[in-house]
Design a protein around this motif. Structure first.
Motif, PDB file in Angstrom:
ATOM      1  N   ALA A  57       0.834  -1.207   0.000  1.00  0.00           N
ATOM      2  CA  ALA A  57       0.000   0.000   0.000  1.00  0.00           C
ATOM      3  C   ALA A  57       0.864   1.250   0.000  1.00  0.00           C
ATOM      4  N   ARG A  58       1.940   1.240   0.764  1.00  0.00           N
ATOM      5  CA  ARG A  58       2.813   2.414   0.850  1.00  0.00           C
ATOM      6  C   ARG A  58       3.576   2.645  -0.453  1.00  0.00           C
ATOM      7  N   ARG A  59       3.739   1.587  -1.232  1.00  0.00           N
ATOM      8  CA  ARG A  59       4.445   1.723  -2.508  1.00  0.00           C
ATOM      9  C   ARG A  59       3.502   2.012  -3.676  1.00  0.00           C
ATOM     10  N   GLY A  60       2.214   2.124  -3.383  1.00  0.00           N
ATOM     11  CA  GLY A  60       1.256   2.502  -4.407  1.00  0.00           C
ATOM     12  C   GLY A  60       0.873   1.397  -5.373  1.00  0.00           C
ATOM     13  N   VAL A  61       1.014   0.132  -4.972  1.00  0.00           N
ATOM     14  CA  VAL A  61       0.627  -0.979  -5.844  1.00  0.00           C
ATOM     15  C   VAL A  61      -0.887  -0.957  -6.036  1.00  0.00           C
ATOM     16  N   GLN A  62      -1.340  -1.120  -7.277  1.00  0.00           N
ATOM     17  CA  GLN A  62      -2.768  -1.083  -7.588  1.00  0.00           C
ATOM     18  C   GLN A  62      -3.451  -2.397  -7.205  1.00  0.00           C
ATOM     19  N   PRO A  63      -4.608  -2.341  -6.532  1.00  0.00           N
ATOM     20  CA  PRO A  63      -5.310  -3.570  -6.142  1.00  0.00           C
ATOM     21  C   PRO A  63      -5.674  -4.459  -7.325  1.00  0.00           C
ATOM     22  N   ASP A  64      -6.098  -3.851  -8.447  1.00  0.00           N
ATOM     23  CA  ASP A  64      -6.487  -4.652  -9.610  1.00  0.00           C
ATOM     24  C   ASP A  64      -5.313  -5.462 -10.155  1.00  0.00           C
ATOM     25  N   VAL A  65      -4.111  -4.911 -10.045  1.00  0.00           N
ATOM     26  CA  VAL A  65      -2.918  -5.625 -10.496  1.00  0.00           C
ATOM     27  C   VAL A  65      -2.731  -6.897  -9.668  1.00  0.00           C
ATOM     28  N   VAL A  96      -0.789 -21.341  -2.949  1.00  0.00           N
ATOM     29  CA  VAL A  96      -0.617 -20.418  -1.828  1.00  0.00           C
ATOM     30  C   VAL A  96      -0.336 -19.006  -2.336  1.00  0.00           C
ATOM     31  N   LEU A  97       0.532 -18.884  -3.333  1.00  0.00           N
ATOM     32  CA  LEU A  97       0.845 -17.569  -3.890  1.00  0.00           C
ATOM     33  C   LEU A  97      -0.371 -16.930  -4.553  1.00  0.00           C
ATOM     34  N   SER A  98      -1.151 -17.732  -5.250  1.00  0.00           N
ATOM     35  CA  SER A  98      -2.352 -17.219  -5.892  1.00  0.00           C
ATOM     36  C   SER A  98      -3.357 -16.726  -4.853  1.00  0.00           C
ATOM     37  N   GLY A  99      -3.546 -17.510  -3.801  1.00  0.00           N
ATOM     38  CA  GLY A  99      -4.453 -17.091  -2.730  1.00  0.00           C
ATOM     39  C   GLY A  99      -3.968 -15.836  -2.032  1.00  0.00           C
ATOM     40  N   LEU A 100      -2.647 -15.708  -1.951  1.00  0.00           N
ATOM     41  CA  LEU A 100      -2.076 -14.510  -1.339  1.00  0.00           C
ATOM     42  C   LEU A 100      -2.418 -13.269  -2.163  1.00  0.00           C
ATOM     43  N   GLY A 101      -2.358 -13.399  -3.494  1.00  0.00           N
ATOM     44  CA  GLY A 101      -2.730 -12.282  -4.352  1.00  0.00           C
ATOM     45  C   GLY A 101      -4.170 -11.884  -4.153  1.00  0.00           C
ATOM     46  N   ASP A 102      -5.041 -12.888  -3.983  1.00  0.00           N
ATOM     47  CA  ASP A 102      -6.454 -12.618  -3.738  1.00  0.00           C
ATOM     48  C   ASP A 102      -6.662 -11.877  -2.426  1.00  0.00           C
ATOM     49  N   ALA A 103      -5.924 -12.273  -1.404  1.00  0.00           N
ATOM     50  CA  ALA A 103      -6.079 -11.618  -0.100  1.00  0.00           C
ATOM     51  C   ALA A 103      -5.523 -10.200  -0.114  1.00  0.00           C
ATOM     52  N   LEU A 104      -4.411 -10.011  -0.803  1.00  0.00           N
ATOM     53  CA  LEU A 104      -3.730  -8.720  -0.766  1.00  0.00           C
ATOM     54  C   LEU A 104      -4.429  -7.650  -1.597  1.00  0.00           C
ATOM     55  N   ASP A 105      -5.158  -8.043  -2.647  1.00  0.00           N
ATOM     56  CA  ASP A 105      -5.826  -7.009  -3.435  1.00  0.00           C
ATOM     57  C   ASP A 105      -6.877  -6.286  -2.603  1.00  0.00           C
ATOM     58  N   CYS A 107      -6.928  -6.199   0.691  1.00  0.00           N
ATOM     59  CA  CYS A 107      -6.241  -5.528   1.785  1.00  0.00           C
ATOM     60  C   CYS A 107      -5.711  -4.174   1.341  1.00  0.00           C
ATOM     61  N   VAL A 108      -5.030  -4.140   0.191  1.00  0.00           N
ATOM     62  CA  VAL A 108      -4.462  -2.885  -0.307  1.00  0.00           C
ATOM     63  C   VAL A 108      -5.562  -1.894  -0.653  1.00  0.00           C
ATOM     64  N   ALA A 109      -6.647  -2.384  -1.267  1.00  0.00           N
ATOM     65  CA  ALA A 109      -7.764  -1.500  -1.595  1.00  0.00           C
ATOM     66  C   ALA A 109      -8.354  -0.878  -0.336  1.00  0.00           C
ATOM     67  N   THR A 110      -8.452  -1.665   0.724  1.00  0.00           N
ATOM     68  CA  THR A 110      -9.000  -1.167   1.983  1.00  0.00           C
ATOM     69  C   THR A 110      -8.053  -0.177   2.655  1.00  0.00           C
ATOM     70  N   VAL A 121     -16.138  -6.540  -8.462  1.00  0.00           N
ATOM     71  CA  VAL A 121     -16.542  -7.485  -9.503  1.00  0.00           C
ATOM     72  C   VAL A 121     -15.335  -8.242 -10.052  1.00  0.00           C
ATOM     73  N   LEU A 122     -14.255  -7.520 -10.331  1.00  0.00           N
ATOM     74  CA  LEU A 122     -13.044  -8.158 -10.862  1.00  0.00           C
ATOM     75  C   LEU A 122     -12.500  -9.189  -9.889  1.00  0.00           C
ATOM     76  N   ASP A 123     -12.452  -8.834  -8.619  1.00  0.00           N
ATOM     77  CA  ASP A 123     -11.939  -9.746  -7.596  1.00  0.00           C
ATOM     78  C   ASP A 123     -12.788 -11.015  -7.537  1.00  0.00           C
ATOM     79  N   SER A 124     -14.114 -10.857  -7.567  1.00  0.00           N
ATOM     80  CA  SER A 124     -15.012 -12.013  -7.508  1.00  0.00           C
ATOM     81  C   SER A 124     -14.848 -12.890  -8.746  1.00  0.00           C
ATOM     82  N   PHE A 125     -14.719 -12.259  -9.906  1.00  0.00           N
ATOM     83  CA  PHE A 125     -14.551 -13.001 -11.150  1.00  0.00           C
ATOM     84  C   PHE A 125     -13.256 -13.819 -11.122  1.00  0.00           C
ATOM     85  N   VAL A 126     -12.172 -13.183 -10.743  1.00  0.00           N
ATOM     86  CA  VAL A 126     -10.884 -13.882 -10.689  1.00  0.00           C
ATOM     87  C   VAL A 126     -10.924 -15.006  -9.655  1.00  0.00           C
ATOM     88  N   ASP A 127     -11.584 -14.775  -8.537  1.00  0.00           N
ATOM     89  CA  ASP A 127     -11.691 -15.812  -7.505  1.00  0.00           C
ATOM     90  C   ASP A 127     -12.384 -17.058  -8.029  1.00  0.00           C
TER      91      ASP A 127
END
Length: 233
Positions: A57-65, A96-105, A107-110, A121-127
């Motif tokens: 979050a501090r580095r400005g990573v986009q949640p959608d990415v 595990v890495l894929s699930g981590l990406g799902d959790a972090l998007d 988290c960062v958005a929040t 919608v994007l998060d749900s679709f990818v999940d």
């Protein structure tokens, strides 16, 4: 009645990112005022992803990415599992890495107040796509196709019921069940890791792990239906 987490419990944000209490308050507001304190699992999960999400979050990573990254890694899970031999070991780690990406998007958005309707919608679709790819990977290592399809259908119904209930006016998630996404990640990763570690018993271990996930998915769906009915009455 669910307790409500309020922003008043949070400390002053550091470098624009709230502390853990502030993160939980924002998460609660985005999930129908569901209080993480009501579940030790949710509370622990949020604490873990918070620690990983703050640097991003501090580095400005986009949640959608992060959402899309998790989906691409899920595709790599299926491709790697198909190779057979000990390759499923890597596939299990990729789950595990894929699930981590799902959790972090999320988290960062929040943390950065970037939660949007499109991101949801994007998060749900990818999940949902990722869930399917995990099941395909477990089928590749020897689990029966009918069991993978039945488990996938039950998981899909779990998410469909919650989405329809929210559309019908339910507030919050209804219930945190034993069939939620962390359970799916654990069972699929376990199936692949055991298949890679013991290739000669890959089919048997994959079937056992997938069977366990199927039972938990059915139990979770039943739990959610009861909670939804109670909430909408």
């Amino acid at each position: 009645m669910l307790a409500v987490v309020t922003a008043a419990t949070a400390r002053k944000p550091e470098h624009g990112v709230p502390d853990l209490a502030g993160f939980r308050a924002r998460w609660s507001a985005l999930h129908g005022r569901y209080d993480p304190a009501d579940s030790v699992w949710v509370r622990g999960w949020l604490a873990a992803v918070y620690r990983l999400g703050v640097p991003l979050a501090r580095r400005g990573v986009q949640p959608d990415v992060l959402s899309l990254w998790g989906g691409w890694v899920a595709l790599a899970v299926a491709v790697t599992a198909q190779a057979g031999g000990t390759w499923p070991l890597l596939a299990g780690l990729l789950v595990v890495l894929s699930g981590l990406g799902d959790a972090l998007d999320g988290c960062v958005a929040t943390l950065t107040d970037r939660a949007t309707r499109w991101g949801f919608v994007l998060d749900s679709f990818v999940d949902r796509v990722s869930d399917g790819l995990y099941l395909v990977a477990v089928w590749f290592v020897g689990a029966p196709a009918w069991l993978a399809v039945a488990t996938g259908a039950t998981i899909g119904l779990h998410e469909y019921v919650r989405a329809r209930a929210l559309g019908a006016g339910m507030t919050g998630v209804g219930a945190v069940t034993v069939g939620e996404r962390p359970t799916r990640l654990i069972c699929c990763a376990g199936a692949l890791l055991f298949a890679g570690a013991l290739p000669e018993h890959a089919a048997g271990s994959a079937t056992l792990w997938l069977g366990a996930l199927g039972v938990l998915a059915v139990a979770g769906l039943g739990h959610l239906l009861v909670a939804v009915r109670r909430a909408l009455r």
